[in-house]
Design a protein around this motif. Sequence first.
Motif, PDB file in Angstrom:
ATOM      1  N   MET A 130       0.775  -1.226   0.000  1.00 52.42           N
ATOM      2  CA  MET A 130       0.000   0.000   0.000  1.00 52.42           C
ATOM      3  C   MET A 130       0.814   1.287   0.000  1.00 52.42           C
ATOM      4  O   MET A 130       0.461   2.264   0.663  1.00 52.42           O
ATOM      5  CB  MET A 130      -0.978  -0.004   1.174  1.00 52.42           C
ATOM      6  N   ASP A 131       1.930   1.301  -0.724  1.00 49.50           N
ATOM      7  CA  ASP A 131       2.583   2.573  -0.992  1.00 49.50           C
ATOM      8  C   ASP A 131       1.676   3.388  -1.895  1.00 49.50           C
ATOM      9  O   ASP A 131       0.849   2.847  -2.632  1.00 49.50           O
ATOM     10  CB  ASP A 131       3.938   2.355  -1.671  1.00 49.50           C
ATOM     11  N   GLU A 132       1.857   4.697  -1.885  1.00 40.88           N
ATOM     12  CA  GLU A 132       0.918   5.567  -2.593  1.00 40.88           C
ATOM     13  C   GLU A 132       0.796   5.272  -4.087  1.00 40.88           C
ATOM     14  O   GLU A 132      -0.318   5.300  -4.629  1.00 40.88           O
ATOM     15  CB  GLU A 132       1.277   7.033  -2.380  1.00 40.88           C
ATOM     16  N   PRO A 133       1.873   4.960  -4.825  1.00 42.83           N
ATOM     17  CA  PRO A 133       1.685   4.650  -6.252  1.00 42.83           C
ATOM     18  C   PRO A 133       0.759   3.456  -6.493  1.00 42.83           C
ATOM     19  O   PRO A 133      -0.064   3.486  -7.411  1.00 42.83           O
ATOM     20  CB  PRO A 133       3.110   4.368  -6.734  1.00 42.83           C
ATOM     21  N   VAL A 134       0.883   2.422  -5.659  1.00 43.99           N
ATOM     22  CA  VAL A 134       0.009   1.262  -5.808  1.00 43.99           C
ATOM     23  C   VAL A 134      -1.403   1.616  -5.378  1.00 43.99           C
ATOM     24  O   VAL A 134      -2.387   1.274  -6.048  1.00 43.99           O
ATOM     25  CB  VAL A 134       0.536   0.064  -4.996  1.00 43.99           C
ATOM     26  N   ARG A 135      -1.532   2.314  -4.267  1.00 48.02           N
ATOM     27  CA  ARG A 135      -2.857   2.730  -3.795  1.00 48.02           C
ATOM     28  C   ARG A 135      -3.560   3.575  -4.854  1.00 48.02           C
ATOM     29  O   ARG A 135      -4.758   3.412  -5.114  1.00 48.02           O
ATOM     30  CB  ARG A 135      -2.717   3.519  -2.494  1.00 48.02           C
ATOM     31  N   ALA A 136      -2.823   4.469  -5.488  1.00 48.28           N
ATOM     32  CA  ALA A 136      -3.399   5.329  -6.521  1.00 48.28           C
ATOM     33  C   ALA A 136      -3.868   4.511  -7.723  1.00 48.28           C
ATOM     34  O   ALA A 136      -4.913   4.803  -8.319  1.00 48.28           O
ATOM     35  CB  ALA A 136      -2.383   6.381  -6.957  1.00 48.28           C
ATOM     36  N   ALA A 137      -3.101   3.482  -8.084  1.00 45.05           N
ATOM     37  CA  ALA A 137      -3.488   2.635  -9.212  1.00 45.05           C
ATOM     38  C   ALA A 137      -4.776   1.874  -8.903  1.00 45.05           C
ATOM     39  O   ALA A 137      -5.675   1.775  -9.754  1.00 45.05           O
ATOM     40  CB  ALA A 137      -2.361   1.667  -9.557  1.00 45.05           C
ATOM     41  N   LEU A 138      -4.879   1.332  -7.695  1.00 41.36           N
ATOM     42  CA  LEU A 138      -6.086   0.615  -7.304  1.00 41.36           C
ATOM     43  C   LEU A 138      -7.281   1.559  -7.244  1.00 41.36           C
ATOM     44  O   LEU A 138      -8.387   1.229  -7.689  1.00 41.36           O
ATOM     45  CB  LEU A 138      -5.894  -0.057  -5.944  1.00 41.36           C
ATOM     46  N   ARG A 139      -7.057   2.738  -6.687  1.00 40.64           N
ATOM     47  CA  ARG A 139      -8.128   3.732  -6.586  1.00 40.64           C
ATOM     48  C   ARG A 139      -8.635   4.123  -7.971  1.00 40.64           C
ATOM     49  O   ARG A 139      -9.841   4.245  -8.201  1.00 40.64           O
ATOM     50  CB  ARG A 139      -7.594   4.941  -5.818  1.00 40.64           C
ATOM     51  N   SER A 140      -7.701   4.306  -8.896  1.00 39.62           N
ATOM     52  CA  SER A 140      -8.074   4.680 -10.255  1.00 39.62           C
ATOM     53  C   SER A 140      -8.919   3.595 -10.905  1.00 39.62           C
ATOM     54  O   SER A 140      -9.915   3.876 -11.590  1.00 39.62           O
ATOM     55  CB  SER A 140      -6.809   4.935 -11.078  1.00 39.62           C
ATOM     56  N   MET A 141      -8.540   2.341 -10.682  1.00 43.12           N
ATOM     57  CA  MET A 141      -9.298   1.213 -11.235  1.00 43.12           C
ATOM     58  C   MET A 141     -10.733   1.209 -10.716  1.00 43.12           C
ATOM     59  O   MET A 141     -11.697   1.114 -11.482  1.00 43.12           O
ATOM     60  CB  MET A 141      -8.589  -0.083 -10.846  1.00 43.12           C
ATOM     61  N   LEU A 142     -10.894   1.334  -9.401  1.00 44.19           N
ATOM     62  CA  LEU A 142     -12.230   1.264  -8.817  1.00 44.19           C
ATOM     63  C   LEU A 142     -13.056   2.502  -9.155  1.00 44.19           C
ATOM     64  O   LEU A 142     -14.272   2.405  -9.381  1.00 44.19           O
ATOM     65  CB  LEU A 142     -12.122   1.082  -7.303  1.00 44.19           C
ATOM     66  N   ASP A 143     -12.415   3.659  -9.213  1.00 48.32           N
ATOM     67  CA  ASP A 143     -13.131   4.876  -9.596  1.00 48.32           C
ATOM     68  C   ASP A 143     -13.653   4.773 -11.026  1.00 48.32           C
ATOM     69  O   ASP A 143     -14.790   5.164 -11.320  1.00 48.32           O
ATOM     70  CB  ASP A 143     -12.223   6.099  -9.468  1.00 48.32           C
ATOM     71  N   GLU A 144     -12.811   4.246 -11.911  1.00 49.33           N
ATOM     72  CA  GLU A 144     -13.243   4.122 -13.303  1.00 49.33           C
ATOM     73  C   GLU A 144     -14.333   3.065 -13.443  1.00 49.33           C
ATOM     74  O   GLU A 144     -15.261   3.222 -14.248  1.00 49.33           O
ATOM     75  CB  GLU A 144     -12.065   3.799 -14.214  1.00 49.33           C
ATOM     76  N   LEU A 145     -14.244   1.996 -12.673  1.00 47.20           N
ATOM     77  CA  LEU A 145     -15.304   0.988 -12.694  1.00 47.20           C
ATOM     78  C   LEU A 145     -16.636   1.612 -12.283  1.00 47.20           C
ATOM     79  O   LEU A 145     -17.666   1.393 -12.930  1.00 47.20           O
ATOM     80  CB  LEU A 145     -14.960  -0.164 -11.759  1.00 47.20           C
ATOM     81  N   GLU A 146     -16.620   2.412 -11.235  1.00 43.14           N
ATOM     82  CA  GLU A 146     -17.856   3.072 -10.800  1.00 43.14           C
ATOM     83  C   GLU A 146     -18.357   4.033 -11.871  1.00 43.14           C
ATOM     84  O   GLU A 146     -19.566   4.137 -12.114  1.00 43.14           O
ATOM     85  CB  GLU A 146     -17.612   3.820  -9.488  1.00 43.14           C
TER      86      GLU A 146
END
Length: 208
Positions: A130-146
């Motif tokens: 959960m470093d920020e680059p990985v967290r940001a990538a996961l967040r981007s995935m879920l945000d785009e899915l929504e």
Amino acid sequence: MSIIPRMAGKKQFNEDETLDRAITVFWERGYAATSMQDLAQATGVLRGSLYHAYGDKQAVFLRVFERYRRNFLDAARAQLANRDPAVALHDFFAYTIKTMTEAVPPTVASPGPSTRGCLTTKIATDETAMDEPVRAALRSMLDELEDILLARLAMDDATARLRLPSADAARLAATLTRGIVVMERIYHAPAALLATADSLVAVLFTAK
């Protein structure tokens, strides 16, 4: 997300094949348990070549996750294309459940029958990732899915039948995909997962 290779010049390996093999390692072992040596062995690319091409393990993961994100979201859009919004949402959940319940070949680490699960959630529940680059990538995935779900549920044919505002329905559907992942890991029961998803569809939409 674009990652610039550390060395100029043409890579001496097939990048598509390499990244496809690398994502399988992350999917099976998780982030923390995967080393650059594991990636080298799985891809057949020397560890030094991987470092020169991508950087460290996190950089490799971000590259393969971008491919995974793009492929999954493109498929999600396709599944939501049905002219009936309730059927479209059912098709989306059916596809999501199918991808996470596909059987994977046995390995030394997992000699018995196992399923793929969800890469996004597997990484999200690994605190070492959960470093920020990985967290940001996961967040981007879920945000785009929504956003993709919202785009379909905001269409006139959907809003005419939804019992909730489109944004709330999209957020609820996206959240259920995460819960389905956890239940799949415990019960390995695709039919029950789809029944749960269909219950949500029935709650969200009035009958035609």
